[in-house]
Design a protein around this motif. Sequence first.
Motif, PDB file in Angstrom:
ATOM      1  N   ASN A  82      -7.287  20.783   4.560  1.00  0.00           N
ATOM      2  CA  ASN A  82      -8.479  20.640   3.715  1.00  0.00           C
ATOM      3  C   ASN A  82      -8.727  19.195   3.284  1.00  0.00           C
ATOM      4  N   ASN A  83      -8.027  18.275   3.942  1.00  0.00           N
ATOM      5  CA  ASN A  83      -8.204  16.839   3.697  1.00  0.00           C
ATOM      6  C   ASN A  83      -8.035  16.490   2.224  1.00  0.00           C
ATOM      7  N   ARG A  84      -7.122  17.164   1.564  1.00  0.00           N
ATOM      8  CA  ARG A  84      -6.816  16.843   0.173  1.00  0.00           C
ATOM      9  C   ARG A  84      -5.531  16.033   0.125  1.00  0.00           C
ATOM     10  N   ILE A  85      -5.618  14.876   0.709  1.00  0.00           N
ATOM     11  CA  ILE A  85      -4.483  13.970   0.768  1.00  0.00           C
ATOM     12  C   ILE A  85      -4.931  12.599   0.293  1.00  0.00           C
ATOM     13  N   ALA A  86      -3.963  11.785  -0.104  1.00  0.00           N
ATOM     14  CA  ALA A  86      -4.254  10.420  -0.573  1.00  0.00           C
ATOM     15  C   ALA A  86      -4.147   9.488   0.630  1.00  0.00           C
ATOM     16  N   LYS A  87      -5.255   9.307   1.345  1.00  0.00           N
ATOM     17  CA  LYS A  87      -5.229   8.633   2.647  1.00  0.00           C
ATOM     18  C   LYS A  87      -4.700   7.203   2.553  1.00  0.00           C
ATOM     19  N   ASP A  88      -5.207   6.398   1.632  1.00  0.00           N
ATOM     20  CA  ASP A  88      -4.739   5.016   1.525  1.00  0.00           C
ATOM     21  C   ASP A  88      -3.265   4.956   1.137  1.00  0.00           C
ATOM     22  N   TYR A  89      -2.888   5.812   0.203  1.00  0.00           N
ATOM     23  CA  TYR A  89      -1.487   5.899  -0.221  1.00  0.00           C
ATOM     24  C   TYR A  89      -0.624   6.318   0.968  1.00  0.00           C
ATOM     25  N   LEU A  90      -1.084   7.311   1.717  1.00  0.00           N
ATOM     26  CA  LEU A  90      -0.333   7.848   2.843  1.00  0.00           C
ATOM     27  C   LEU A  90      -0.084   6.775   3.896  1.00  0.00           C
ATOM     28  N   PRO A 143      -7.499   0.466  10.709  1.00  0.00           N
ATOM     29  CA  PRO A 143      -7.072  -0.047   9.398  1.00  0.00           C
ATOM     30  C   PRO A 143      -6.055  -1.162   9.565  1.00  0.00           C
ATOM     31  N   LYS A 144      -6.169  -2.179   8.757  1.00  0.00           N
ATOM     32  CA  LYS A 144      -5.210  -3.276   8.753  1.00  0.00           C
ATOM     33  C   LYS A 144      -4.090  -2.954   7.749  1.00  0.00           C
ATOM     34  N   PRO A 145      -2.916  -3.469   8.002  1.00  0.00           N
ATOM     35  CA  PRO A 145      -1.803  -3.193   7.075  1.00  0.00           C
ATOM     36  C   PRO A 145      -1.990  -3.934   5.770  1.00  0.00           C
ATOM     37  N   SER A 146      -2.849  -3.355   4.920  1.00  0.00           N
ATOM     38  CA  SER A 146      -3.250  -4.057   3.705  1.00  0.00           C
ATOM     39  C   SER A 146      -2.244  -3.948   2.594  1.00  0.00           C
ATOM     40  N   ILE A 256       7.811  15.405  -0.213  1.00  0.00           N
ATOM     41  CA  ILE A 256       6.811  15.189   0.831  1.00  0.00           C
ATOM     42  C   ILE A 256       5.426  15.559   0.315  1.00  0.00           C
ATOM     43  N   LEU A 257       5.328  16.689  -0.359  1.00  0.00           N
ATOM     44  CA  LEU A 257       4.045  17.111  -0.923  1.00  0.00           C
ATOM     45  C   LEU A 257       3.518  16.055  -1.890  1.00  0.00           C
ATOM     46  N   GLN A 258       4.377  15.545  -2.748  1.00  0.00           N
ATOM     47  CA  GLN A 258       3.945  14.541  -3.720  1.00  0.00           C
ATOM     48  C   GLN A 258       3.570  13.222  -3.043  1.00  0.00           C
ATOM     49  N   LEU A 259       4.231  12.884  -1.955  1.00  0.00           N
ATOM     50  CA  LEU A 259       3.889  11.662  -1.233  1.00  0.00           C
ATOM     51  C   LEU A 259       2.517  11.778  -0.566  1.00  0.00           C
ATOM     52  N   ILE A 260       2.238  12.898   0.075  1.00  0.00           N
ATOM     53  CA  ILE A 260       0.941  13.000   0.760  1.00  0.00           C
ATOM     54  C   ILE A 260      -0.201  13.130  -0.245  1.00  0.00           C
ATOM     55  N   LEU A 261       0.111  13.585  -1.467  1.00  0.00           N
ATOM     56  CA  LEU A 261      -0.900  13.647  -2.517  1.00  0.00           C
ATOM     57  C   LEU A 261      -0.971  12.355  -3.335  1.00  0.00           C
ATOM     58  N   GLY A 262      -0.056  11.417  -3.070  1.00  0.00           N
ATOM     59  CA  GLY A 262      -0.078  10.151  -3.791  1.00  0.00           C
ATOM     60  C   GLY A 262       0.320  10.265  -5.245  1.00  0.00           C
ATOM     61  N   ASN A 263       1.296  11.124  -5.533  1.00  0.00           N
ATOM     62  CA  ASN A 263       1.684  11.382  -6.919  1.00  0.00           C
ATOM     63  C   ASN A 263       2.978  10.701  -7.350  1.00  0.00           C
ATOM     64  N   ALA A 614       3.576   1.893  -6.936  1.00  0.00           N
ATOM     65  CA  ALA A 614       2.691   2.849  -6.274  1.00  0.00           C
ATOM     66  C   ALA A 614       1.638   3.427  -7.214  1.00  0.00           C
ATOM     67  N   SER A 615       1.662   3.049  -8.496  1.00  0.00           N
ATOM     68  CA  SER A 615       0.598   3.464  -9.414  1.00  0.00           C
ATOM     69  C   SER A 615      -0.660   2.620  -9.220  1.00  0.00           C
ATOM     70  N   CYS A 616      -0.564   1.610  -8.352  1.00  0.00           N
ATOM     71  CA  CYS A 616      -1.702   0.726  -8.061  1.00  0.00           C
ATOM     72  C   CYS A 616      -2.126   0.879  -6.606  1.00  0.00           C
ATOM     73  N   ASP A 617      -3.368   0.515  -6.331  1.00  0.00           N
ATOM     74  CA  ASP A 617      -3.848   0.516  -4.957  1.00  0.00           C
ATOM     75  C   ASP A 617      -3.264  -0.688  -4.213  1.00  0.00           C
ATOM     76  N   PRO A 618      -3.531  -0.824  -2.920  1.00  0.00           N
ATOM     77  CA  PRO A 618      -2.941  -1.946  -2.176  1.00  0.00           C
ATOM     78  C   PRO A 618      -3.262  -3.326  -2.748  1.00  0.00           C
ATOM     79  N   SER A 619      -4.385  -3.468  -3.448  1.00  0.00           N
ATOM     80  CA  SER A 619      -4.744  -4.768  -4.001  1.00  0.00           C
ATOM     81  C   SER A 619      -4.077  -5.052  -5.340  1.00  0.00           C
ATOM     82  N   GLY A 620      -3.347  -4.068  -5.881  1.00  0.00           N
ATOM     83  CA  GLY A 620      -2.643  -4.268  -7.134  1.00  0.00           C
ATOM     84  C   GLY A 620      -3.368  -3.767  -8.357  1.00  0.00           C
ATOM     85  N   LYS A 621      -4.453  -3.024  -8.168  1.00  0.00           N
ATOM     86  CA  LYS A 621      -5.208  -2.470  -9.288  1.00  0.00           C
ATOM     87  C   LYS A 621      -4.790  -1.017  -9.518  1.00  0.00           C
TER      88      LYS A 621
END
Length: 856
Positions: A82-90, A143-146, A256-263, A614-621
């Motif tokens: 159902n595409n309920r995953i944290a894609k950037d985090y993943l 995607p680039k390895p940001s 694993i579940l928490q990682l794919i959900l970005g938790n 990991a509480s921040c996005d790749p840019s540090g926000k």
Amino acid sequence: MTNGWIDIKNTDMMLIMGGNPAENHPCGFKWPVEAKLHRNAKMIVVDPRFTRTATQADLFLQIRAGTDIAFLGGLINYAIQNNRIAKDYLINYTNAAFIVKDGFKLPEDGLFSGFEAAGPTYDKSTWNYEEGGNVGPQTEATPKPSAPTAAATATTAAMAAAKPPSTASLPANAAYDLSLQHPRSVFQLLKQQYSRYTPEMVERITGIPKDQFLKAADLFTSIRKDGNMKKAGTIIYAVGWTQHTSGTQIIRTAAILQLILGNVGRAGGGVNALRGHSNIQGATDMGGVFDIFPGYLKPGLPTETDLATYLKRTTPTASKPSEWDSYNYWSNTPKFMVSFLKSLYGDSAKKENDFNFHHLPKIDRKFDWTNMWDEMYAGKVKGLFAFGMNGVAIGPNSRKNIEALKKADFLVVCDLYPEETAEFWRAPGTTNDQMKKINTTVYRLPGAGFAEKDGTFVNSARWLQWKYVAVPPPGDAKVDQEILARIFLKVKELYQKEGGKFPDPILNLTWAYTTPLNPSLAEVAKEINGKALADITLDTQPDITIKGGQQLPGFAWLKDDGTTACGNWLYSGSWTEAGAQMQRRGTDDPSGLGIFQNWAWSWPANRRVMYNRASCDPSGKPWDSERRQVWWNEDQKKWVGNDVPDFKVDSKPTDHMGPFIMNPEGVGRIFAPLAAFADGPFPEHYEPVESPIANPLHPKQSNNPVAKKFKSDMDKLGTPAEGFNIVCTTYRLTEHYHYWTKNNPMNVQLVPEPFIEVPAQLANEMGITGGEKVKVTSARGVYVAKAMVTKRIRPMMIDGKETYQIGVPIHWGYRGIAEDAGKTSLMTANQLSPAATDPNAFTPEFKGFLVKLEKA
């Protein structure tokens, strides 16, 4: 816990499985209630029984004991489909993009590639990454390895910073595909692995109806609906997960579940273990099990005759895409180990003698709890020291433990009260003539209770908190360190007088306490923190010098040249030159997140939420600006925040360093390579060793193929064909504390006698009424108590077969006080449980075994 008790108040979604915190952790349960009250957080409770925790749930599901991986695997499948995953985090914070070696096979038949039946064990050589860099499609849209990938282990909070994995064959430049489309990418293998865990299959295995499972899956994954990354969900568990022959892999599935959900790494997120005792976390941290030293350092092997060989095996080198960076913090293992050796052996530990590495015991076999009792039963273990540990009542297979003690030469028990282990010869069924034939010498030492001694408790949240003496020990009772010190010094005296085959480890052990016969625990705590043995500086802080003899500020100051001593690197920083950090009681919390940086001290480095980069996005926000933990400060060129950054503070986001720093890959391990786990790089559902059905996923390989099943004449397993057709699980009550409070009249009055929780429908079928005595029989023993007929456990349809479960509290036995005379069953509940263990943590399967139920 990756997070902590108070942090639970920050969550938006709770999944509580394998635990009943409302009854077993009633003080801590206030924080889930806070989340419901103040954040409108939703609570899902999954349990074999409708517990008091379940009364607070937004959704309760009854599950068959021992089928948690099937349920969690179904959630993973639902989230992906159902595409309920944290894609950037993943992509950036896990190894989802890594490519697995050709030849690796998923367990469609119940076995991963490399199975060797003769062990049984696995050749894990195919459980590895491919070498080769970027093998994905090279387009403008790629995607680039940001940002870096992340590392999160799937154990209890203690093990989250735990054993450094074997990395001898991990490739230095791991192949990866950021599009996640490569058929051997970890993500595609994950998708394939759990595609079998459909709602229909979940229902067949767990007994949870399809429509209820879908409600739970939709609710839990709703935090990632439409790509929303602001919300966070937490998973809360206890020994209802660990006490299975696949217990470690249950926790892995949750991770694993928490990682794919970005938790993971986020306020209100994480995988949070509720430790069952006030200091079980500290006992593990300090090496209280056979296969770790303090700080989760690995013991040596008999083949490792020098320190260099040991360090080569245990010190990982980075394994990652070349474009990414990895802190690989276990690369500091030489500093941790040498400092540990210096704390043990002092001046006698020198570089030229490998810092007395050869003094340490080497592990040549499994010395876990159940193996130890099995070897005692076989006549190989001749004696036992039992300090605050009631081995007979704890089990498993208590009758075997009683028989084992009858064969021992000696038993030393240090406890507050006489208990089942201290009087094993009084077990029901033992005649006077049999007692006379028991030659075991028993020494009983009166120990001090927790309120009669100072020291630290380390709670589930990894907080070291100092406690003070409330009352002195009564009579001849002594504190533990005095008893141990007196024994040690007497043994040392014997070695000094008589010599021996190898006296050096005893004679060279440093013992420089002010009062050698009764060391101050404050002195011990300072020793554990560590000190400089010479003036030292850091390259990163050349203007600061720690003088020889001073306490270390933290583990960053540890050296591998013998100039520092530290009893446990994880605790370094807990008692510094500024004083005892664990004695602090500051109540300021400017962030409002419940961090309380000045209350006590949390390992490591006083961090309250692990992996918080990991509480921040790749840019540090921060993903959520309202729950800011740490963030990148461009002006200061470093990571700052309300919590201590769990990261290299000057690593800017463009460096692509992984937020989860303890693995050599710098990634969150959805796929666990090589020897990380004994039974597979992905979790797979296996039936308990005693099960009412064959495994619907692969009937020919029903159980965990590498779980340990003991084979003495007292280790028997029951089958449905023999009439063992009811699933039994054990649990604890609020009113009692294990096997201790049955000595307290007030606790006994609250719950004066044992009972067996029986479903109302089953009781009706058998003509059993509440309060009537019933007999529970397993292949190993019989337990008699009154029936508590309840609607809290319902019949379940398991693979088309109506199946019942019953519950048995564990607290009673044949030792007690007058208030319970004539009411107890006089035997322990754990005479029913089997001696079969998880192949990773070696925990016995106290949950989900088979029994018969009859009128007594």
